[in-house]
Design a protein around this motif. Structure first.
Motif, PDB file in Angstrom:
ATOM      1  N   LEU A  98      46.899  -4.908  42.315  1.00 21.89           N
ATOM      2  CA  LEU A  98      48.124  -5.698  42.469  1.00 21.89           C
ATOM      3  C   LEU A  98      47.777  -7.080  43.028  1.00 21.89           C
ATOM      4  CD1 LEU A  98      51.205  -5.964  42.411  1.00 21.89           C
ATOM      5  CD2 LEU A  98      51.285  -4.918  44.661  1.00 21.89           C
ATOM      6  N   ARG A  99      46.820  -7.102  43.947  1.00 23.56           N
ATOM      7  CA  ARG A  99      46.416  -8.373  44.542  1.00 23.56           C
ATOM      8  C   ARG A  99      45.874  -9.309  43.447  1.00 23.56           C
ATOM      9  NH1 ARG A  99      41.844  -9.531  48.446  1.00 23.56           N
ATOM     10  NH2 ARG A  99      42.651 -11.189  49.765  1.00 23.56           N
ATOM     11  N   ALA A 100      45.049  -8.737  42.547  1.00 21.87           N
ATOM     12  CA  ALA A 100      44.514  -9.542  41.443  1.00 21.87           C
ATOM     13  C   ALA A 100      45.656 -10.023  40.544  1.00 21.87           C
ATOM     14  CB  ALA A 100      43.510  -8.720  40.638  1.00 21.87           C
ATOM     15  N   ALA A 101      46.622  -9.142  40.276  1.00 24.00           N
ATOM     16  CA  ALA A 101      47.754  -9.530  39.419  1.00 24.00           C
ATOM     17  C   ALA A 101      48.512 -10.700  40.050  1.00 24.00           C
ATOM     18  CB  ALA A 101      48.696  -8.343  39.221  1.00 24.00           C
ATOM     19  N   ILE A 102      48.744 -10.606  41.358  1.00 27.49           N
ATOM     20  CA  ILE A 102      49.495 -11.659  42.061  1.00 27.49           C
ATOM     21  C   ILE A 102      48.757 -13.001  41.938  1.00 27.49           C
ATOM     22  CG2 ILE A 102      50.237 -12.479  44.345  1.00 27.49           C
ATOM     23  CD1 ILE A 102      50.720  -9.498  45.096  1.00 27.49           C
ATOM     24  N   PHE A 103      47.442 -12.966  42.184  1.00 28.07           N
ATOM     25  CA  PHE A 103      46.700 -14.227  42.167  1.00 28.07           C
ATOM     26  C   PHE A 103      46.636 -14.830  40.761  1.00 28.07           C
ATOM     27  CE2 PHE A 103      44.257 -12.726  46.183  1.00 28.07           C
ATOM     28  CZ  PHE A 103      45.365 -13.071  46.954  1.00 28.07           C
ATOM     29  N   ASN A 104      46.450 -13.992  39.745  1.00 28.45           N
ATOM     30  CA  ASN A 104      46.440 -14.527  38.376  1.00 28.45           C
ATOM     31  C   ASN A 104      47.801 -15.118  38.018  1.00 28.45           C
ATOM     32  OD1 ASN A 104      43.757 -14.042  37.113  1.00 28.45           O
ATOM     33  ND2 ASN A 104      44.174 -11.932  37.726  1.00 28.45           N
ATOM     34  N   TYR A 105      48.856 -14.438  38.466  1.00 28.04           N
ATOM     35  CA  TYR A 105      50.215 -14.928  38.194  1.00 28.04           C
ATOM     36  C   TYR A 105      50.416 -16.288  38.868  1.00 28.04           C
ATOM     37  CZ  TYR A 105      55.306 -15.247  38.520  1.00 28.04           C
ATOM     38  OH  TYR A 105      56.605 -15.691  38.452  1.00 28.04           O
ATOM     39  N   ILE A 106      50.009 -16.379  40.148  1.00 26.72           N
ATOM     40  CA  ILE A 106      50.198 -17.640  40.876  1.00 26.72           C
ATOM     41  C   ILE A 106      49.459 -18.775  40.168  1.00 26.72           C
ATOM     42  CG2 ILE A 106      49.732 -18.877  43.038  1.00 26.72           C
ATOM     43  CD1 ILE A 106      50.230 -16.320  44.582  1.00 26.72           C
ATOM     44  N   LEU A 107      48.205 -18.514  39.785  1.00 25.31           N
ATOM     45  CA  LEU A 107      47.443 -19.582  39.117  1.00 25.31           C
ATOM     46  C   LEU A 107      48.124 -20.008  37.824  1.00 25.31           C
ATOM     47  CD1 LEU A 107      43.675 -18.586  39.574  1.00 25.31           C
ATOM     48  CD2 LEU A 107      45.098 -20.041  41.005  1.00 25.31           C
ATOM     49  N   ALA A 108      48.648 -19.035  37.062  1.00 25.52           N
ATOM     50  CA  ALA A 108      49.324 -19.368  35.800  1.00 25.52           C
ATOM     51  C   ALA A 108      50.512 -20.290  36.079  1.00 25.52           C
ATOM     52  CB  ALA A 108      49.785 -18.094  35.099  1.00 25.52           C
ATOM     53  N   LYS A 109      51.301 -19.945  37.094  1.00 24.78           N
ATOM     54  CA  LYS A 109      52.487 -20.761  37.391  1.00 24.78           C
ATOM     55  C   LYS A 109      52.072 -22.145  37.888  1.00 24.78           C
ATOM     56  CE  LYS A 109      54.884 -17.866  35.907  1.00 24.78           C
ATOM     57  NZ  LYS A 109      55.630 -18.053  34.687  1.00 24.78           N
ATOM     58  N   SER A 161      41.619 -19.119  30.816  1.00 19.91           N
ATOM     59  CA  SER A 161      41.003 -20.237  31.541  1.00 19.91           C
ATOM     60  C   SER A 161      40.349 -19.782  32.845  1.00 19.91           C
ATOM     61  CB  SER A 161      42.053 -21.308  31.845  1.00 19.91           C
ATOM     62  OG  SER A 161      43.103 -20.751  32.609  1.00 19.91           O
ATOM     63  N   ALA A 162      40.931 -18.786  33.494  1.00 16.82           N
ATOM     64  CA  ALA A 162      40.383 -18.318  34.777  1.00 16.82           C
ATOM     65  C   ALA A 162      40.648 -16.828  34.917  1.00 16.82           C
ATOM     66  CB  ALA A 162      41.032 -19.079  35.924  1.00 16.82           C
ATOM     67  N   ILE A 163      39.711 -16.159  35.600  1.00 19.27           N
ATOM     68  CA  ILE A 163      39.836 -14.709  35.766  1.00 19.27           C
ATOM     69  C   ILE A 163      39.674 -14.360  37.238  1.00 19.27           C
ATOM     70  CG2 ILE A 163      38.740 -12.473  35.261  1.00 19.27           C
ATOM     71  CD1 ILE A 163      37.865 -13.668  32.542  1.00 19.27           C
ATOM     72  N   VAL A 164      40.684 -13.733  37.795  1.00 17.90           N
ATOM     73  CA  VAL A 164      40.584 -13.234  39.175  1.00 17.90           C
ATOM     74  C   VAL A 164      40.587 -11.715  39.062  1.00 17.90           C
ATOM     75  CG1 VAL A 164      41.597 -13.224  41.472  1.00 17.90           C
ATOM     76  CG2 VAL A 164      41.992 -15.186  39.956  1.00 17.90           C
ATOM     77  N   ARG A 165      39.581 -11.076  39.631  1.00 17.41           N
ATOM     78  CA  ARG A 165      39.523  -9.612  39.577  1.00 17.41           C
ATOM     79  C   ARG A 165      38.689  -9.103  40.741  1.00 17.41           C
ATOM     80  NH1 ARG A 165      36.236  -9.424  33.890  1.00 17.41           N
ATOM     81  NH2 ARG A 165      34.445 -10.661  34.522  1.00 17.41           N
ATOM     82  N   GLY A 166      38.612  -7.785  40.848  1.00 17.33           N
ATOM     83  CA  GLY A 166      37.932  -7.179  41.987  1.00 17.33           C
ATOM     84  C   GLY A 166      36.419  -7.396  41.965  1.00 17.33           C
ATOM     85  N   GLU A 167      35.854  -7.308  43.165  1.00 11.65           N
ATOM     86  CA  GLU A 167      34.422  -7.521  43.352  1.00 11.65           C
ATOM     87  C   GLU A 167      33.563  -6.550  42.545  1.00 11.65           C
ATOM     88  OE1 GLU A 167      32.580  -8.872  47.344  1.00 11.65           O
ATOM     89  OE2 GLU A 167      32.933  -6.725  47.452  1.00 11.65           O
TER      90      GLU A 167
END
Ligand code: GLU
Length: 438
Positions: free
Chosen positions: A17-28, A188-194
């Motif tokens: 969920l944390r990754a989803a939130i950060f990807n969403y924020i970057l998109a916006k 353009s960017a990927i945020v995901r778990g370590e």
């Protein structure tokens, strides 16, 4: 375009969920589209209905997507791209059986060296009649990439061998399908778990082999540790988003908590919308973060306090706004929706006066008070002091017995917020709340 790529193989973890939130924020923040890609390629591990559950959770958190794709729908493209790599000699068929590879692994262990696939093994078992897998030819150059959280990461050629991109059944592996799709959707960017840090060089190898030149930005989020300090596993119930919701934590508070974890934020209490203004991946800590339920409770309390009476009532599944106002008073002793619901429901439930309260029997006083309350209820005075005086007079009770019994009948508990504060809100329900069970 940014993407969140959940696998429908289990409950949504707070790390996902944390990754989803950060990807969403970057998109916006960037004015780009937000894609949800359900990574359903591992048919043996997919769990029926988990995709819908994940989408429901994302909706509940306000992480609305612009596009939705099931990865398996792209298999034809993955196969075409694998064929192109084979035709160009960048990928090859490998006929090695599992037993053969296992024996080679054992040899490596005995010789105390790291196991690496050797391209010369590919056709040793060609005559076995078994369908081959497809491997991407290893890189002769090091792979480096910049991670927005971890900095420069470097992988030497000998760390990356020729890895499988298509299984023997023609299904692409995670790394191949993921890399192809990130290319096809122009991510353009990927945020995901370590846990994906070591997959990234493989995915970059796929991009290079396919001649894809876009430099994708990567950010690998530090793992979330449980309260014990060990990696939070699926067995820690607090790691499941569904569990947290069931416990009565609000999506806005969970979101606040996950954004604030290991982060420098300009304020303590905020919403997802607020975070769009200032969130930066670079301010996230590199080190693992520890899950702290006490902190989540604190934030949940703050988010409950921010709700209007009407919203509080609705969350407690009550139509009446005044129930929301009552609940607000009970926030002095509740931090989750469940705790609040339990307190408010006790007010409207039938009172079992035979129960001992703090080891004491107040049933006699309750019986007397019920009669007095029934008389007073239709014309109960507006002021608590007057109401109290009337009940005292008509019941003839006073002192601890009176106050405890009154509280038990009005609230279903022998402790709680000041009755003078509760009274104006309880007044319309006096007749109802003084119901008892024999
Ligand atoms: N399906 C992978 C996971 O859930 C996706 C990782 C990624 O974002 O590439 O871990």
């Amino acid at each position: 375009m940014l993407r969140f790529a959940p696998s429908p193989t289990g409950d949504m973890h707070i790390g996902n969920l944390r990754a989803a939130i950060f990807n969403y924020i970057l998109a916006k923040q960037r004015g780009e589209r937000f894609l949800i890609r359900i990574e359903d390629t591992d048919f043996t591990r997919n769990i029926e209905g988990k995709d819908k559950e994940i989408l429901q959770i994302l909706t509940l958190f306000g992480l609305l997507w612009d596009d939705l794709v099931y990865q398996s729908a792209n298999f034809p493209y993955h196969r075409q791209l694998a064929q192109k790599l084979i035709d160009e000699g960048k990928a090859f068929y490998c006929y090695c059986s599992k037993d053969f590879l296992e024996s080679k692994k054992q040899e490596a262990i005995e010789a105390k060296r790291a196991f690496r696939y050797d391209d010369s093994w590919a056709e040793i078992e060609k005559d076995s009649g078994k369908p081959p897998v497809v491997r991407l030819r290893k890189s002769t150059e090091p792979i480096t990439y910049h991670d927005s959280i971890k900095g420069e990461l470097h992988f030497a050629p000998n760390e990356l061998d020729s890895f499988v991109i298509m299984r023997e059944d023609g299904v692409p592996t995670y790394n191949f399908a993921c890399a192809c799709d990130d290319m096809l959707y122009d991510i353009s960017a990927i945020v995901r778990g370590e846990d994906h840090t070591s997959n990234t060089p493989k995915q970059i190898m796929v991009h290079r082999a396919l001649g894809y030149e876009r430099e994708i930005e990567y950010a690998h989020l530090p793992i979330i540790l449980g309260e014990s300090g060990k990696k939070m596993s699926k067995r820690d119930s607090a790691s499941s988003v569904a569990w947290l919701l069931e416990q009565g934590f609000l999506p806005s508070a969970i979101c606040n908590y996950l954004i604030g974890m290991g982060n420098h934020t300009p304020c303590e209490i905020f919403t997802l919308q607020d975070a769009l203004e200032w969130f930066k991946l670079e301010s996230l800590a590199k080190s693992p973060v520890r899950f702290d339920i006490a902190r989540l409770r604190f934030l949940n309390h703050a988010h409950l306090e921010r709700l209007g009476d009407r919203d509080l009532a609705l969350l407690l599944e009550r139509e009446d706004e005044s129930v929301g106002a009552l609940a607000r008073i009970y926030l002095e002793e509740a931090s989750t929706l469940n705790e609040l619901r339990e307190k408010v429901e006790r007010i409207f439930a039938k009172k079992d006066i035979k129960t001992l309260y703090e080891g004491q029997d107040f049933s006699k006083e309750c019986e007397i008070l019920v009669r007095a309350l029934k008389q007073i209820a239709p014309n109960a005075p507006l002021k608590y002091e007057e109401f109290k005086a009337q009940v005292q007079e008509s019941s003839g009770l006073k002192g601890k017995g009176f106050f405890k019994a009154l509280r038990i009948l009005l609230t279903g508990a022998s402790h709680g917020p000041d009755l003078a504060i509760l009274y104006p809100l309880l007044r319309p329900y006096l007749q109802m709340v003084a119901e008892i069970v024999d």
